[in-house]
Design a protein around this motif. Structure first.
Motif: not given
Length: 357
Positions: A250-265, A267-270, A277-280
């Motif tokens: 009977n409970a409400t359930i929230s699925l929690l997912h923390a994803f990882q992406a390349p470090n923006p800094e 990417l900029r250095q490359l 960066v935004r699209r990545s």
């Protein structure tokens, strides 16, 4: 009351008491073992509860999906271990509430360590068998005192059990013997000043057990109403979601997912542009959403929602627990070990935590 010692487990030949109104049914080990199938109960208990709507919104990427619930596996047997500490009392109260909600049989267990028996044998003139029997009888009396205090308007089967074994082995073997669908433990042991229960016995059991283990931390005032389920992109997360739904239908359930992406800094250095960066980040986000959608394919229920964010998993779980006031966090584990995220949540979460193997 006649008692007899059988191996390392003292078995009572008759119950000590029975409620005058017949609201609780106390079984001897012999009678309970004959009824472990525990059939004939309703598919699930009906608990009056009106959860809040799950239509939360967030600029950080909160998504709402309709999901279809799978066939619910009926919980028949719960095992709760106690060392009679205040933390174990919290766990026992939660186990009783779950047993009433699911109309499941409940076995409450106390494990006497051989070291405890050795210590008494060094000071008492009695034989080891006499010491074991007297000690076991004493703990059975305490377990029945707890049973007598249970106040339930619905029938519930409670079976006290005392074993002489190492704590970890005693709990695992008892869970196997009664075919427990769930093990309930307290968050700390009796000697809290010396060591955390979640850092020793509980973590060892969590690492070895394949059945769900619930670590109770909060007072059990009501059935679980808001659950956060931490998911990754593996198939085992589908099992974690299902177990959460089975535990609290009977409970409400929230699925929690923390994803990882390349470090923006980085990417900029490359030489990556701001658009790249935004699209990545957007691509990693979309991929996470698609993979989580596969986990719940075929489910449909407005009780369930999802949160997908770029974040460090423990920080995300803590933040959303505080924001949505979860009373339970459910997590999966990889094989016979506990990952750093699971350990972090076990030690730092204020709410109850269930680990699914």
């Amino acid at each position: 009351m006649p008692r007899q010692l059988a191996g390392s487990t003292l078995k009572l030949q008759a119950p000590r008491s029975r409620s005058a109104m017949g609201l609780r049914k106390f079984d001897t080990p012999a009678r309970a073992s004959a009824k472990r199938g525990f059939v004939g109960c309703p598919t699930r208990a009906i608990i009056p509860y009106s959860p809040r709507t799950s239509a939360w919104t967030s600029s950080a990427g909160f998504l709402i999906f309709n999901v279809k619930r799978c066939v619910i596996h009926k919980m028949k047997q719960i095992l709760a271990a106690t060392d009679f500490s205040q933390y174990a009392k919290v766990a026992l109260d939660r186990a009783v509430l779950l047993a009433i909600e699911h109309q499941a049989a409940l076995e409450i267990l106390h494990v006497i360590t051989p070291a405890s028996v050795d210590a008494l044998c060094d000071f008492l003139p009695d034989s080891r068998q006499a010491v074991e029997e007297n000690l076991t009888n004493s703990f059975y009396s305490q377990l029945y005192d707890f049973v007598d205090r249970v106040d339930s308007e619905r029938p519930i089967t409670i079976l006290p059990r005392v074993r002489i074994a190492e704590v970890e082995a005693g709990i695992i073997e008892s869970a196997e013997a009664c075919n427990a669908d769930l093990i309930v433990l307290g968050s700390h042991g009796e000697h809290f000043a010396d060591e955390l229960f979640v850092g020793t016995t509980a973590e060892n059991i969590l690492a070895k057990e394949t059945r769900p283990v619930l670590v109770a931390k909060q007072k059990a005032d009501a059935p679980y109403g808001k659950i956060g389920v931490a998911v990754d992109l593996s198939e085992r997360s589908a099992v974690t979601i299902r177990k959460a739904d089975e535990l609290a239908p009977n409970a409400t359930i929230s699925l929690l997912h923390a994803f990882q992406a390349p470090n923006p800094e980085h990417l900029r250095q490359l030489g990556a542009s701001e658009e790249q960066v935004r699209r990545s980040r957007s691509e990693f986000y979309d991929h996470a959403v698609q993979e989580i959608s596969k986990l719940t394919a075929g489910w449909e229920d407005g009780r369930m929602s999802r949160v997908v964010e770029l974040d460090y998993p423990p920080a995300m779980i803590r933040r959303w627990t505080e924001k949505l006031h979860f009373d339970l966090i459910v997590m999966g584990k990889h094989g016979g070990r506990l990952g750093s995220v699971v350990r972090h949540v076990l030690h730092n979460s204020a709410c109850d935590v269930m680990i699914v193997g």
